[in-house]
Design a protein around this motif. Structure first.
Motif, short mmCIF file in Angstrom:
data_model
loop_
_atom_site.label_atom_id
_atom_site.label_comp_id
_atom_site.label_asym_id
_atom_site.label_seq_id
_atom_site.Cartn_x
_atom_site.Cartn_y
_atom_site.Cartn_z
N GLN A 82 0.77 -1.18 0.07
CA GLN A 82 -0.06 0.16 -0.01
C GLN A 82 0.82 1.31 0.20
O GLN A 82 0.34 2.28 -0.51
N THR A 124 -7.78 2.55 -7.71
CA THR A 124 -9.01 1.96 -6.89
C THR A 124 -10.48 2.39 -7.76
O THR A 124 -11.35 2.14 -7.40
N GLN A 154 -5.70 -5.07 -3.15
CA GLN A 154 -6.76 -4.02 -2.55
C GLN A 154 -7.34 -2.90 -3.19
O GLN A 154 -8.25 -2.70 -3.13
N ASP A 157 -9.84 -4.62 -5.54
CA ASP A 157 -11.05 -4.94 -4.75
C ASP A 157 -11.78 -3.50 -4.52
O ASP A 157 -13.18 -3.66 -4.72
N LYS A 158 -11.34 -2.57 -4.10
CA LYS A 158 -11.99 -1.29 -3.86
C LYS A 158 -12.65 -0.85 -5.36
O LYS A 158 -13.81 -0.54 -5.42
#
Length: 286
Positions: A82, A124, A154, A157-158
């Motif tokens: 991240q 995202t 991640q 996924d968002k």
């Protein structure tokens, strides 16, 4: 008689490296060998800042300590990821770019019976939804296939969920209007619990996928590739690799959109694209 040792360029570079630089190289090599994520050719200065931030956040005393934890704790690597990718995006970011796509690129793409679009480094998902909205308004969404790729699971996924902070909608609405939006922006989402859930039908033809510009291959015969504010984090060699992927992925006379601080000039592929709009960084394959 003693001989004076020959000092090579590599030796000089080695002696000039700080302990932090050496540790950073070892960390990135370890990540590549352990997890197959390749950050070795990302730009050094921004990468160093991110790793230093991670060291502080994870209460490590050095990069070497961080490396040890990353090697032995996969969950720690996902947390570090991240920091290494830092997803930063907004819907219709740089509205003039989207306005130019609408007026200069989509009319050409409308002549094709079906479209393949690749959003590389989709983060995202804000740019994916922006493009989907614009394609819908121009009557092209139903015949488009969109590949939305990123190296951060991640973030992907968002993006799949399509849920964004409600307090960002005012900015996104302004961007949308400046980009030539034809409806009320609120038509595309439902507000609930301080979040905005975007219309699921916008992603009916979107495939979200893990893909690295450093190690993976092409998506063939695409008509439009949008990769914005990603190449600025790469060194020259990796920029050329990415541009090579885009060149090989695009169909004849396909379009490529880059970020506001990115350029085709001085790259190995500069002569293989023509500028449709230099200011908005929109190019077309020769």
């Amino acid at each position: 008689m003693s001989k004076t040792p020959i000092t090579t360029k590599a030796d000089t570079e080695h002696h000039q490296l700080s302990t932090l630089d050496i540790e950073l190289r070892l960390l990135l090599e370890a990540i590549y060998l352990r997890y197959s994520y390749d950050f070795r050719d990302y730009a050094g200065a921004s990468q160093k800042r991110r790793v230093v931030q991670a060291i502080r956040a994870f209460d490590c005393h050095s990069v070497s300590e961080l490396q040890s934890r990353v090697l032995h704790e996969p969950a720690m690597f996902m947390q570090l990821l991240q920091y290494l990718t830092i997803p930063v995006s907004e819907m219709f970011r740089d509205p003039a770019y989207f306005a130019k796509l609408r007026t200069e690129v989509l009319p050409v793409l409308s002549t094709y019976p079906s479209l393949k679009i690749w959003v590389a480094g989709c983060s995202t998902g804000e740019e994916v939804y922006s493009l989907a909205i614009m394609l819908k308004e121009e009557g092209l969404l139903d015949r488009s296939i969109i590949y939305a790729t990123d190296i951060n699971p991640q973030s992907l996924d968002k993006a799949r969920k399509g849920v964004f902070p409600l307090d960002r909608m005012q900015l996104y609405t302004r961007n949308y209007q400046q980009a030539g939006g034809k409806r009320a922006f609120s038509d595309y989402y439902t507000a609930a619990y301080h979040a905005a859930l975007f219309d699921r039908s916008l992603c009916d033809n979107v495939t979200f996928a893990d893909h690295s510009l450093a190690t993976d291959s092409v998506f063939s015969e695409t008509h439009l590739i949008s990769c914005r504010n990603v190449l600025i984090y790469f060194n020259r060699g990796l920029q050329n690799r990415a541009l090579g992927l885009f060149h090989d992925s695009l169909c004849h006379r396909g379009f490529l959109g880059l970020g506001s601080k990115e350029s085709m000039e001085f790259s190995d592929y500069g002569q293989q694209f023509e500028a449709i709009d230099k200011r908005e960084r929109i190019f077309r394959k020769r």
